[in-house]
Design a protein around this motif. Sequence first.
Motif, PDB file in Angstrom:
ATOM      1  N   VAL A 196       0.771  -1.155   0.070  1.00 18.82           N
ATOM      2  CA  VAL A 196       0.016  -0.033   0.040  1.00 18.82           C
ATOM      3  C   VAL A 196       0.823   1.192  -0.198  1.00 18.82           C
ATOM      4  CG1 VAL A 196      -1.340   1.385   1.339  1.00 18.82           C
ATOM      5  CG2 VAL A 196      -2.056  -1.009   1.130  1.00 18.82           C
ATOM      6  N   LEU A 197       1.781   1.186   0.949  1.00 19.01           N
ATOM      7  CA  LEU A 197       2.636   2.422   0.993  1.00 19.01           C
ATOM      8  C   LEU A 197       3.401   2.612  -0.589  1.00 19.01           C
ATOM      9  CD1 LEU A 197       3.994   1.826   4.609  1.00 19.01           C
ATOM     10  CD2 LEU A 197       2.657   3.685   3.766  1.00 19.01           C
ATOM     11  N   ALA A 198       3.957   1.487  -1.054  1.00 26.61           N
ATOM     12  CA  ALA A 198       4.606   1.766  -2.407  1.00 26.61           C
ATOM     13  C   ALA A 198       3.807   2.112  -3.358  1.00 26.61           C
ATOM     14  CB  ALA A 198       5.109   0.200  -2.831  1.00 26.61           C
ATOM     15  N   TRP A 199       2.338   1.637  -3.162  1.00 26.79           N
ATOM     16  CA  TRP A 199       1.405   2.227  -4.285  1.00 26.79           C
ATOM     17  C   TRP A 199       1.104   3.791  -4.221  1.00 26.79           C
ATOM     18  CZ3 TRP A 199      -3.554   3.872  -3.758  1.00 26.79           C
ATOM     19  CH2 TRP A 199      -4.329   4.408  -5.023  1.00 26.79           C
ATOM     20  N   ARG A 200       1.078   4.206  -2.772  1.00 27.61           N
ATOM     21  CA  ARG A 200       0.885   5.412  -2.753  1.00 27.61           C
ATOM     22  C   ARG A 200       1.934   6.436  -2.977  1.00 27.61           C
ATOM     23  NH1 ARG A 200      -2.908   7.436   2.042  1.00 27.61           N
ATOM     24  NH2 ARG A 200      -1.629   9.310   1.384  1.00 27.61           N
ATOM     25  N   ALA A 201       3.237   5.868  -2.875  1.00 27.41           N
ATOM     26  CA  ALA A 201       4.311   6.883  -3.109  1.00 27.41           C
ATOM     27  C   ALA A 201       4.696   6.586  -4.733  1.00 27.41           C
ATOM     28  CB  ALA A 201       5.529   6.156  -2.451  1.00 27.41           C
ATOM     29  N   TYR A 202       4.712   5.392  -5.308  1.00 26.40           N
ATOM     30  CA  TYR A 202       5.031   5.527  -6.879  1.00 26.40           C
ATOM     31  C   TYR A 202       4.074   4.756  -7.633  1.00 26.40           C
ATOM     32  CZ  TYR A 202       9.541   5.973  -4.431  1.00 26.40           C
ATOM     33  OH  TYR A 202      10.652   6.441  -3.704  1.00 26.40           O
ATOM     34  N   GLY A 203       2.726   4.475  -7.339  1.00 26.08           N
ATOM     35  CA  GLY A 203       1.836   3.915  -8.069  1.00 26.08           C
ATOM     36  C   GLY A 203       2.148   2.524  -8.122  1.00 26.08           C
ATOM     37  N   TRP A 204       1.484   2.108  -9.665  1.00 25.62           N
ATOM     38  CA  TRP A 204       1.723   0.489  -9.997  1.00 25.62           C
ATOM     39  C   TRP A 204       3.278   0.000  -9.969  1.00 25.62           C
ATOM     40  CZ3 TRP A 204      -1.780  -2.345  -8.305  1.00 25.62           C
ATOM     41  CH2 TRP A 204      -3.187  -1.914  -8.609  1.00 25.62           C
ATOM     42  N   PRO A 205       4.232   0.797 -10.605  1.00 24.41           N
ATOM     43  CA  PRO A 205       5.526   0.602 -10.563  1.00 24.41           C
ATOM     44  C   PRO A 205       6.011   0.152  -9.221  1.00 24.41           C
ATOM     45  CG  PRO A 205       5.502   2.269 -12.044  1.00 24.41           C
ATOM     46  CD  PRO A 205       3.917   1.982 -11.381  1.00 24.41           C
TER      47      PRO A 205
END
Length: 140
Positions: free
Chosen positions: A17-26
Amino acid sequence: MNFQRILVPLAGVAVAVLAWRAYGWPGVAIALTGIVMWALLHFTRLTQVLKRAGERPIGYCDSAVMLNAKLRPGLTLLHVIGMTRALGEQLSPKDAQPEVYRWTDGSASHVTCDFAHGKLARWELHRPDPGAAGGAGPDR
């Protein structure tokens, strides 16, 4: 209750979830790649420990005294199997708590370990009486 069974998957979801919020799908792709790599490392460790243990007799260790010195409360059964490089001889009934395993060395000394829910709770070293061996000691 074993909180690792709950916290580890929650941590994985939180990282995604944190990765999605920060960088989106990549970011999600990179986070999931890291999670899968972590899981593969643990699986590889598990298979290597069991492969080594499968090549030795059940319940055998090189030195029960050295095993006794290395043991500490909270070790997992997998960690103890890795230290002895052998599966333990199960003394307790299957699926009973605590699980009791024994490792014996060449001099008939043995370590009996009690595992409560997969963690080492207590252990006991037993060494045979040297006088009962029938004069195995040095002559003086």
